[in-house]
Design a protein around this motif. Structure first.
Motif, PDB file in Angstrom:
ATOM      1  N   ILE A  59      17.306 -33.729  16.528  1.00 39.29           N
ATOM      2  CA  ILE A  59      18.201 -34.537  15.983  1.00 39.29           C
ATOM      3  C   ILE A  59      17.857 -35.912  16.292  1.00 39.29           C
ATOM      4  O   ILE A  59      18.234 -36.851  15.361  1.00 39.29           O
ATOM      5  CB  ILE A  59      19.549 -34.470  16.915  1.00 39.29           C
ATOM      6  CG1 ILE A  59      20.226 -33.184  16.635  1.00 39.29           C
ATOM      7  CG2 ILE A  59      20.570 -35.305  16.544  1.00 39.29           C
ATOM      8  CD1 ILE A  59      20.838 -32.716  15.381  1.00 39.29           C
ATOM      9  N   GLU A  60      17.061 -36.477  17.158  1.00 40.40           N
ATOM     10  CA  GLU A  60      16.507 -37.780  17.050  1.00 40.40           C
ATOM     11  C   GLU A  60      15.624 -38.101  15.994  1.00 40.40           C
ATOM     12  O   GLU A  60      15.729 -39.058  15.445  1.00 40.40           O
ATOM     13  CB  GLU A  60      15.554 -37.880  18.495  1.00 40.40           C
ATOM     14  CG  GLU A  60      16.685 -38.280  19.683  1.00 40.40           C
ATOM     15  CD  GLU A  60      15.577 -38.404  20.950  1.00 40.40           C
ATOM     16  OE1 GLU A  60      14.345 -38.714  20.809  1.00 40.40           O
ATOM     17  OE2 GLU A  60      16.080 -38.069  21.899  1.00 40.40           O
ATOM     18  N   ARG A  61      14.517 -37.055  15.622  1.00 38.67           N
ATOM     19  CA  ARG A  61      13.664 -37.228  14.769  1.00 38.67           C
ATOM     20  C   ARG A  61      14.394 -37.173  13.192  1.00 38.67           C
ATOM     21  O   ARG A  61      14.002 -37.679  12.148  1.00 38.67           O
ATOM     22  CB  ARG A  61      12.543 -36.332  14.757  1.00 38.67           C
ATOM     23  CG  ARG A  61      11.328 -36.731  13.788  1.00 38.67           C
ATOM     24  CD  ARG A  61      10.202 -35.711  14.035  1.00 38.67           C
ATOM     25  NE  ARG A  61       9.649 -36.102  14.970  1.00 38.67           N
ATOM     26  CZ  ARG A  61       8.397 -35.340  15.396  1.00 38.67           C
ATOM     27  NH1 ARG A  61       7.963 -34.770  14.638  1.00 38.67           N
ATOM     28  NH2 ARG A  61       8.001 -35.664  16.790  1.00 38.67           N
ATOM     29  N   PHE A  62      15.302 -36.056  13.211  1.00 40.71           N
ATOM     30  CA  PHE A  62      16.072 -35.892  11.843  1.00 40.71           C
ATOM     31  C   PHE A  62      17.513 -36.324  12.039  1.00 40.71           C
ATOM     32  O   PHE A  62      18.176 -35.315  12.128  1.00 40.71           O
ATOM     33  CB  PHE A  62      15.844 -34.594  11.365  1.00 40.71           C
ATOM     34  CG  PHE A  62      14.513 -34.097  11.304  1.00 40.71           C
ATOM     35  CD1 PHE A  62      13.714 -34.164  10.219  1.00 40.71           C
ATOM     36  CD2 PHE A  62      13.811 -33.529  12.280  1.00 40.71           C
ATOM     37  CE1 PHE A  62      12.388 -34.063   9.745  1.00 40.71           C
ATOM     38  CE2 PHE A  62      12.445 -33.128  12.132  1.00 40.71           C
ATOM     39  CZ  PHE A  62      11.805 -33.301  10.988  1.00 40.71           C
ATOM     40  N   PRO A  63      18.138 -37.353  11.931  1.00 42.89           N
ATOM     41  CA  PRO A  63      19.263 -37.779  12.370  1.00 42.89           C
ATOM     42  C   PRO A  63      20.284 -37.331  11.164  1.00 42.89           C
ATOM     43  O   PRO A  63      21.596 -37.229  11.434  1.00 42.89           O
ATOM     44  CB  PRO A  63      19.541 -39.349  12.368  1.00 42.89           C
ATOM     45  CG  PRO A  63      17.975 -39.788  11.644  1.00 42.89           C
ATOM     46  CD  PRO A  63      17.126 -38.630  11.760  1.00 42.89           C
ATOM     47  N   ASP A  64      19.869 -37.012  10.136  1.00 41.19           N
ATOM     48  CA  ASP A  64      20.710 -36.408   9.065  1.00 41.19           C
ATOM     49  C   ASP A  64      21.177 -35.015   9.223  1.00 41.19           C
ATOM     50  O   ASP A  64      22.110 -34.355   8.469  1.00 41.19           O
ATOM     51  CB  ASP A  64      20.022 -36.549   7.413  1.00 41.19           C
ATOM     52  CG  ASP A  64      18.895 -35.855   7.441  1.00 41.19           C
ATOM     53  OD1 ASP A  64      17.985 -36.059   8.549  1.00 41.19           O
ATOM     54  OD2 ASP A  64      18.266 -35.495   6.388  1.00 41.19           O
ATOM     55  N   PHE A  65      20.523 -34.095  10.269  1.00 39.61           N
ATOM     56  CA  PHE A  65      20.736 -32.780  10.426  1.00 39.61           C
ATOM     57  C   PHE A  65      22.187 -32.802  11.128  1.00 39.61           C
ATOM     58  O   PHE A  65      22.250 -33.712  12.158  1.00 39.61           O
ATOM     59  CB  PHE A  65      19.812 -32.394  11.228  1.00 39.61           C
ATOM     60  CG  PHE A  65      18.602 -32.063  10.740  1.00 39.61           C
ATOM     61  CD1 PHE A  65      18.208 -32.286   9.201  1.00 39.61           C
ATOM     62  CD2 PHE A  65      17.423 -31.059  11.276  1.00 39.61           C
ATOM     63  CE1 PHE A  65      17.191 -31.856   8.562  1.00 39.61           C
ATOM     64  CE2 PHE A  65      16.436 -30.864  10.415  1.00 39.61           C
ATOM     65  CZ  PHE A  65      16.209 -31.189   9.424  1.00 39.61           C
ATOM     66  N   GLU A  66      22.955 -32.107  10.947  1.00 42.94           N
ATOM     67  CA  GLU A  66      24.012 -31.898  11.621  1.00 42.94           C
ATOM     68  C   GLU A  66      23.892 -30.745  12.788  1.00 42.94           C
ATOM     69  O   GLU A  66      23.307 -29.748  12.702  1.00 42.94           O
ATOM     70  CB  GLU A  66      25.296 -31.071  10.746  1.00 42.94           C
ATOM     71  CG  GLU A  66      25.944 -32.063   9.540  1.00 42.94           C
ATOM     72  CD  GLU A  66      26.941 -31.231   8.828  1.00 42.94           C
ATOM     73  OE1 GLU A  66      27.153 -30.390   9.158  1.00 42.94           O
ATOM     74  OE2 GLU A  66      27.253 -31.944   7.902  1.00 42.94           O
ATOM     75  N   ARG A  67      24.315 -31.244  14.017  1.00 45.66           N
ATOM     76  CA  ARG A  67      24.339 -30.308  15.125  1.00 45.66           C
ATOM     77  C   ARG A  67      24.604 -28.715  14.966  1.00 45.66           C
ATOM     78  O   ARG A  67      23.554 -27.785  15.436  1.00 45.66           O
ATOM     79  CB  ARG A  67      24.619 -30.961  16.538  1.00 45.66           C
ATOM     80  CG  ARG A  67      24.140 -30.405  17.696  1.00 45.66           C
ATOM     81  CD  ARG A  67      24.529 -31.105  19.057  1.00 45.66           C
ATOM     82  NE  ARG A  67      24.027 -32.324  18.955  1.00 45.66           N
ATOM     83  CZ  ARG A  67      22.849 -32.470  19.721  1.00 45.66           C
ATOM     84  NH1 ARG A  67      21.918 -31.427  20.158  1.00 45.66           N
ATOM     85  NH2 ARG A  67      22.386 -33.841  19.789  1.00 45.66           N
ATOM     86  N   LYS A  68      25.861 -28.862  14.561  1.00 49.89           N
ATOM     87  CA  LYS A  68      26.240 -27.324  14.520  1.00 49.89           C
ATOM     88  C   LYS A  68      25.146 -26.311  13.378  1.00 49.89           C
ATOM     89  O   LYS A  68      25.031 -25.299  13.686  1.00 49.89           O
ATOM     90  CB  LYS A  68      27.654 -27.293  13.903  1.00 49.89           C
ATOM     91  CG  LYS A  68      28.110 -25.834  13.738  1.00 49.89           C
ATOM     92  CD  LYS A  68      29.645 -25.961  13.316  1.00 49.89           C
ATOM     93  CE  LYS A  68      30.363 -24.684  13.356  1.00 49.89           C
ATOM     94  NZ  LYS A  68      31.872 -24.818  12.753  1.00 49.89           N
ATOM     95  N   THR A  69      24.981 -27.033  12.245  1.00 56.12           N
ATOM     96  CA  THR A  69      24.060 -26.190  11.287  1.00 56.12           C
ATOM     97  C   THR A  69      22.660 -26.016  11.982  1.00 56.12           C
ATOM     98  O   THR A  69      21.851 -25.203  11.740  1.00 56.12           O
ATOM     99  CB  THR A  69      24.061 -27.062  10.223  1.00 56.12           C
ATOM    100  OG1 THR A  69      25.313 -27.206   9.695  1.00 56.12           O
ATOM    101  CG2 THR A  69      23.317 -26.204   9.133  1.00 56.12           C
ATOM    102  N   LEU A  70      22.247 -26.839  12.667  1.00 57.10           N
ATOM    103  CA  LEU A  70      20.772 -26.928  13.274  1.00 57.10           C
ATOM    104  C   LEU A  70      20.933 -25.622  14.373  1.00 57.10           C
ATOM    105  O   LEU A  70      19.827 -25.006  14.526  1.00 57.10           O
ATOM    106  CB  LEU A  70      20.754 -28.151  14.256  1.00 57.10           C
ATOM    107  CG  LEU A  70      19.270 -28.072  14.878  1.00 57.10           C
ATOM    108  CD1 LEU A  70      18.075 -27.893  14.006  1.00 57.10           C
ATOM    109  CD2 LEU A  70      19.110 -29.756  15.757  1.00 57.10           C
ATOM    110  N   ARG A  71      21.754 -25.553  14.883  1.00 55.48           N
ATOM    111  CA  ARG A  71      21.867 -24.590  16.065  1.00 55.48           C
ATOM    112  C   ARG A  71      21.766 -23.178  15.166  1.00 55.48           C
ATOM    113  O   ARG A  71      21.196 -22.530  15.830  1.00 55.48           O
ATOM    114  CB  ARG A  71      23.284 -24.553  16.804  1.00 55.48           C
ATOM    115  CG  ARG A  71      23.207 -25.407  17.951  1.00 55.48           C
ATOM    116  CD  ARG A  71      24.371 -25.467  18.922  1.00 55.48           C
ATOM    117  NE  ARG A  71      24.647 -26.231  19.905  1.00 55.48           N
ATOM    118  CZ  ARG A  71      25.483 -27.501  19.921  1.00 55.48           C
ATOM    119  NH1 ARG A  71      26.477 -27.324  19.018  1.00 55.48           N
ATOM    120  NH2 ARG A  71      25.631 -28.480  20.697  1.00 55.48           N
ATOM    121  N   ILE A  72      22.357 -23.041  14.224  1.00 53.49           N
ATOM    122  CA  ILE A  72      22.538 -21.964  13.218  1.00 53.49           C
ATOM    123  C   ILE A  72      20.929 -21.643  12.805  1.00 53.49           C
ATOM    124  O   ILE A  72      20.315 -20.620  12.936  1.00 53.49           O
ATOM    125  CB  ILE A  72      23.269 -21.892  12.266  1.00 53.49           C
ATOM    126  CG1 ILE A  72      24.780 -21.914  12.633  1.00 53.49           C
ATOM    127  CG2 ILE A  72      23.273 -20.834  11.223  1.00 53.49           C
ATOM    128  CD1 ILE A  72      25.982 -22.293  11.580  1.00 53.49           C
TER     129      ILE A  72
END
Length: 153
Positions: A59-72
């Motif tokens: 998330i720090e390196r890719f701030p455009d990522f949504e945390r919920k989608t990242l978890r998936i």
């Protein structure tokens, strides 16, 4: 001037132009996130065991990522056969740049190994059942063919 024309007329000279609100960036799907991570992070490209709590670094390196989608996306990655094999045979965990940052415990290696064995056993069982069903269907067709040849005119 009608109301229709009034709404389409241009602003007075010297007036500030109207600014439309910025559109939010399109939401990345989990597979697209994984492709981007594989392209930009050695640990994903080489499929090495991930550092614990790596989602915070992502998330720090890719701030455009949504945390919920990242978890998936991370769940998809860490459940893959390739990743489980990497956990099973590696003793180290790695950060986004591929640097060792921790260890894979024996319990984690055993869990990966057990998951892989169960997965392979289930796939083998499914293949066996499929072959048995095909064989049963073939025998049924042969018997029908024999009946038709014996009693058909």
């Amino acid at each position: 001037m009608t109301a229709e024309h009034a709404s389409t007329s241009t602003a007075a000279p010297g007036a500030a132009p109207s600014v439309e609100p910025a559109k939010p960036a399109p939401r990345l799907e989990p597979r697209a996130m994984l492709k981007r991570l594989e392209a930009e992070c050695p640990v994903f490209r080489d499929c090495k065991p991930l550092a614990l709590k790596i989602d915070n670094s992502i998330i720090e390196r890719f701030p455009d990522f949504e945390r919920k989608t990242l978890r998936i996306a991370l769940r998809m990655h860490t459940a893959s056969t390739r990743y489980l094999k990497a956990v099973e045979r590696n003793a180290q965990r790695f950060d986004l740049d591929g640097n060792p940052v921790g260890e894979v415990t024996e319990e984690q290696r055993v869990h990966a190994s057990t998951t892989l064995k169960e997965r392979f056993a289930a796939a083998a069982k499914q293949q066996r059942e499929k072959r048995e069903a095909e064989e049963a269907e073939r025998r049924k067709q042969e018997k029908l063919q024999q009946l038709v040849s014996r009693f058909g005119r």
